[in-house]
Structures are given as structure tokens and as C-alpha cells.
Scaffold this motif. Structure first.
Motif, short mmCIF file in Angstrom:
data_model
loop_
_atom_site.label_atom_id
_atom_site.label_comp_id
_atom_site.label_asym_id
_atom_site.label_seq_id
_atom_site.Cartn_x
_atom_site.Cartn_y
_atom_site.Cartn_z
N ILE A 52 0.94 -0.94 -0.01
CA ILE A 52 -0.25 -0.01 0.61
C ILE A 52 0.29 1.46 0.05
CG2 ILE A 52 -1.91 1.95 1.16
CD1 ILE A 52 -2.76 -1.06 2.40
N GLY A 54 1.08 5.92 -0.74
CA GLY A 54 0.45 7.11 -0.73
C GLY A 54 1.05 7.22 -2.79
N SER A 59 5.46 5.62 -4.36
CA SER A 59 4.51 5.27 -4.78
C SER A 59 3.98 4.59 -5.71
CB SER A 59 3.46 6.11 -4.24
OG SER A 59 3.74 6.36 -2.87
N MET A 70 -2.51 -1.05 -3.23
CA MET A 70 -3.67 -0.36 -3.66
C MET A 70 -2.44 0.94 -3.79
SD MET A 70 -5.86 1.13 -1.11
CE MET A 70 -7.23 -0.75 -1.14
N HIS A 71 -2.64 1.92 -4.87
CA HIS A 71 -1.95 3.80 -4.87
C HIS A 71 -3.11 3.93 -3.83
CE1 HIS A 71 1.08 5.36 -7.40
NE2 HIS A 71 -0.02 6.81 -6.34
N SER A 72 -3.03 4.56 -2.75
CA SER A 72 -3.67 5.02 -2.03
C SER A 72 -3.71 6.12 -2.07
CB SER A 72 -3.94 4.43 -0.78
OG SER A 72 -3.30 5.16 0.73
N ILE A 73 -3.94 7.78 -1.17
CA ILE A 73 -3.90 8.76 -1.56
C ILE A 73 -3.09 9.01 -0.33
CG2 ILE A 73 -6.33 9.76 -1.63
CD1 ILE A 73 -7.14 9.60 0.84
N ARG A 76 -1.91 8.83 2.68
CA ARG A 76 -2.81 7.99 4.15
C ARG A 76 -2.44 6.72 3.95
NH1 ARG A 76 -3.46 13.41 3.59
NH2 ARG A 76 -5.43 14.20 4.94
N ALA A 77 -1.41 6.13 3.09
CA ALA A 77 -0.89 4.79 3.24
C ALA A 77 -1.00 4.10 4.71
CB ALA A 77 0.25 4.73 2.36
N VAL A 80 -4.90 3.30 5.86
CA VAL A 80 -5.51 2.20 4.60
C VAL A 80 -4.76 0.78 5.64
CG1 VAL A 80 -6.14 1.50 2.36
CG2 VAL A 80 -5.47 3.89 3.18
N THR A 97 6.60 4.51 0.29
CA THR A 97 6.10 5.72 1.11
C THR A 97 7.77 6.28 0.95
OG1 THR A 97 5.17 8.00 2.65
CG2 THR A 97 6.29 6.44 3.72
#
Length: 340
Positions: A52, A54, A59, A70-73, A76-77, A80, A97
Motif C-alpha cells: 500500500i 501514498g 508510491s 493499493m496506490h492510495s491517497i 494516508r497509506a 489504509v 512511502t
């Protein structure tokens, strides 16, 4: 129950079919390659591994792994990943990150994941620059660093990632270098084996926007005088000729030369298992610009209760005493009203 043995995986089994889009010469390639090399040795099926991330160059990592990801926001990794690990404790979860993503907008999320000791493996790629957005100074850029957003020199005091992690009482804290592949692999293996949050800072070169930021720790002719490789239970010795060491003078570390009345027994011995984090913190404060060798290896490795374990025990306890929950019933319990 199936008795079939797990297939023996190879590094290539962890490579996705995506084209890698980092710049030529980027240190990220080395980290990716080493991760693919380490994962087969862990014996964890690919479908039980999740990466996961960010936002930032680092990222893009989940795209290049043939696992779940998951390439999150931005920033916020850790949040998540914390949610995923809590509801799926059977998964091995890695957070990828960078110094911008993890220490600027994501600093708060990172700190709380660490203090909770979630069973996560966090790797922070530190290149001291915002690379994806073309070269602005980051939270780890040095004072005076001239970048596109600090043409007269950065005036922000830089963050030290490992000082923050030790300050949050991280239970596994380590540092390695993108060109020291063997060392990086060992650190990754130990991080994966740790129960609780493991945090690895990687000195990573941004070839385009901050090339050479870590040369003092990487160049053949000077790295041995500028890097201290930590070994649990061993005296802190470094230097081309292994003739320098770290000694405590009161509460302050100092560089000394062996011989001249100073023996190995006079030096500071590394204890990564010390429950009191002061020694680990002291090591994180040793900086090249202050005349110290910068430590690499495992600074701290201790056991502590994990949030993900504790919360699931509380859920089991609540179910045991009150029965399984009913969401629909919960929605209509207590004071309710109709809006018309």
C-alpha cells in the motif's frame, strides 16, 4: 486440510507485467529488485501479501509487484494499511512511502501507526526532495538546500525520520542504503519477521533532482569513514582501517581513535533490544554534517503489544458477552427521528 506444499517462488514471480516508469538511474530500482529477491525467502504466498502506497515516485511500487496492492491517497497509506491489517490479520502488509508523502502531509498518520505498533512493514524512501513534482525541497532537505521552491536555500529545519520513529517508540527501527544490496536484503528480512510495526529508512538517490545527496555514505573511497554498521552486542567501530569508534562522554557520543590508550572495551556497545529507547534515539542523532558516521542497520528491535491484536481481542470479547452485532438493529436503536 490440503497437504500440498507451497510452490517455491522466484524473484521473477513477484514481477508484474507493468512497465517500470522511474527515471533511469533512480535508486528505487534497487529497492524494488531487492524486495523481489527477499519475498520468496519469506514463504508467504503472493495472495497473502499487500503493498500500500501514498503519492510520489516511490508510491508507484505496488504497480510493479505481482501481489495485491493499493496506490492510495497522499500521506494516508499508513491509515489504509492499518484498517486492512485490522480486519485481515492473516495478510502481510507493506507500506511504501517517501520523505514527502510520509513526513509532510502524512506525518500524523505515520506517527500514530507507529505508536500503535500495528503489524505493518513500512519502508520510507528518503531522497531529500520531491521528485514526482520536479524538485521542490522536502521535509528532509538540509538547511540551505537550493531547490525550485527554495531558490535562496531551504530555511526549514529538516526532519530526521528515525528520530521521529524512535520518539513514537517504534519497536523495529532500521536504516539502509539503496546501493548496499546485501545489507538492504538482511534488513528487509528482519523487518518482515518482526511482530509489530517495522520501519526502514532507505537512503535513496534521486538521479534527476537531488543526485549525490548520499554520496558520502555510498562512495567507495569515503563510505567506510562515514557509515557505522550496527551489530547487536558489538562495539561501535568504523573507518577504513577499523580504527575509530564511538564512545560516550557523559550523555554525549564522541568519535575516538582506537589505540592511544583507548580499547574496544571503552566504546559504546550496541543493544538493539534495549526497552528504553534513549540509546536508539542517540544513534539517530549522529549526523554526517556534525562529524559523526551515520549508523545503518537495526537501531531497535523490541516487543510490545500490537493494536491490531488488542482490538480484535476486544471484538471477540464483546461478541462473547453480547452476541454478534446487528447493524440494522443498531441503526434503529436509541434516539431516532424522521426528517420530513
Amino acid at each position: 486440510m490440503s497437504t500440498d506444499a507451497l510452490p517455491v517462488l522466484k524473484p521473477t514471480d513477484f514481477a508484474s507485467d507493468q512497465d517500470v516508469r522511474w527515471c533511469p538511474g533512480c535508486g528505487d530500482y534497487a529497492i524494488l529488485a531487492q524486495m523481489k529477491k527477499v519475498l520468496p525467502s519469506l514463504g508467504v504466498p503472493r495472495e497473502k501479501i499487500v503493498f500500500i502506497s501514498g503519492i510520489g515516485c516511490s508510491s508507484r511500487f505496488p504497480y510493479y509487484m505481482n501481489t495485491y496492492g493499493m496506490h492510495s491517497i497522499h500521506g494516508r497509506a499508513p491509515a489504509v494499511a492499518s484498517g486492512l491489517k485490522t480486519v485481515r490479520p492473516d495478510l502481510q502488509v507493506w507500506v511504501i512511502t517517501g520523505d514527502g508523502d510520509g513526513l509532510s502531509i502524512g506525518g500524523n498518520h505515520l506517527m500514530h501507526a507507529i505508536r500503535r505498533n500495528m503489524d505493518l512493514n513500512i519502508i520510507l524512501f528518503n531522497n531529500r526532495i520531491y521528485g514526482l513534482t520536479k524538485g521542490q525541497y522536502s521535509p528532509t532537505s538540509l538547511l540551505g538546500a537550493k531547490t525550485k521552491s527554495s531558490p535562496m536555500g531551504a530555511i526549514d529545519n529538516p526532519l530526521n525520520p528515525l528520530s521521529i520513529v524512535v520518539g513514537a517508540e517504534g519497536t523495529f527501527v532500521a536504516r539502509t542504503i539503496d546501493t548496499n544490496l546485501k545489507h538492504m536484503g538482511k534488513v528487509m528480512e528482519r523487518a518482515a519477521a518482526h511482530s509489530g510495526t517495522s520501519f526502514i529508512e532507505v537512503y535513496q538517490n534521486c538521479h534527476v533532482f537531488n543526485d549525490g545527496a548520499w554520496n558520502y555514505a555510498k562512495e567507495r573511497d569515503e563510505k567506510e569513514d562515514n557509515v557505522l554498521e550496527l551489530e547487536h552486542g558489538k562495539p561501535m567501530i568504523f573507518g577504513k582501517n577499523r580504527d575509530k569508534g564511538i564512545r560516550l562522554n557523559g550523555l554525549e557520543p564522541e568519535v575516538v581513535e582506537l589505540g592511544k590508550g583507548i580499547s574496544e572495551d571503552d566504546l559504546l556497545f550496541h543493544d538493539e533490544r534495549a526497552t528504553e529507547p534513549s540509546l536508539a534515539y542517540l544513534l539517530t542523532r549522529m549526523r554526517h554534517q556534525d562529524g559523526f558516521p551515520e549508523p545503518i542497520g537495526v537501531f531497535r528491535a523490541v516487543e510490545s503489544p500490537q493494536y491490531d491484536d488488542l482490538i480484535n481481542r476486544q471484538i471477540e470479547q464483546a461478541i462473547g458477552t453480547q452476541g454478534p452485532g446487528d447493524l440494522e438493529k443498531l441503526f434503529h436503536s436509541g434516539d431516532t427521528w424522521t426528517v420530513s
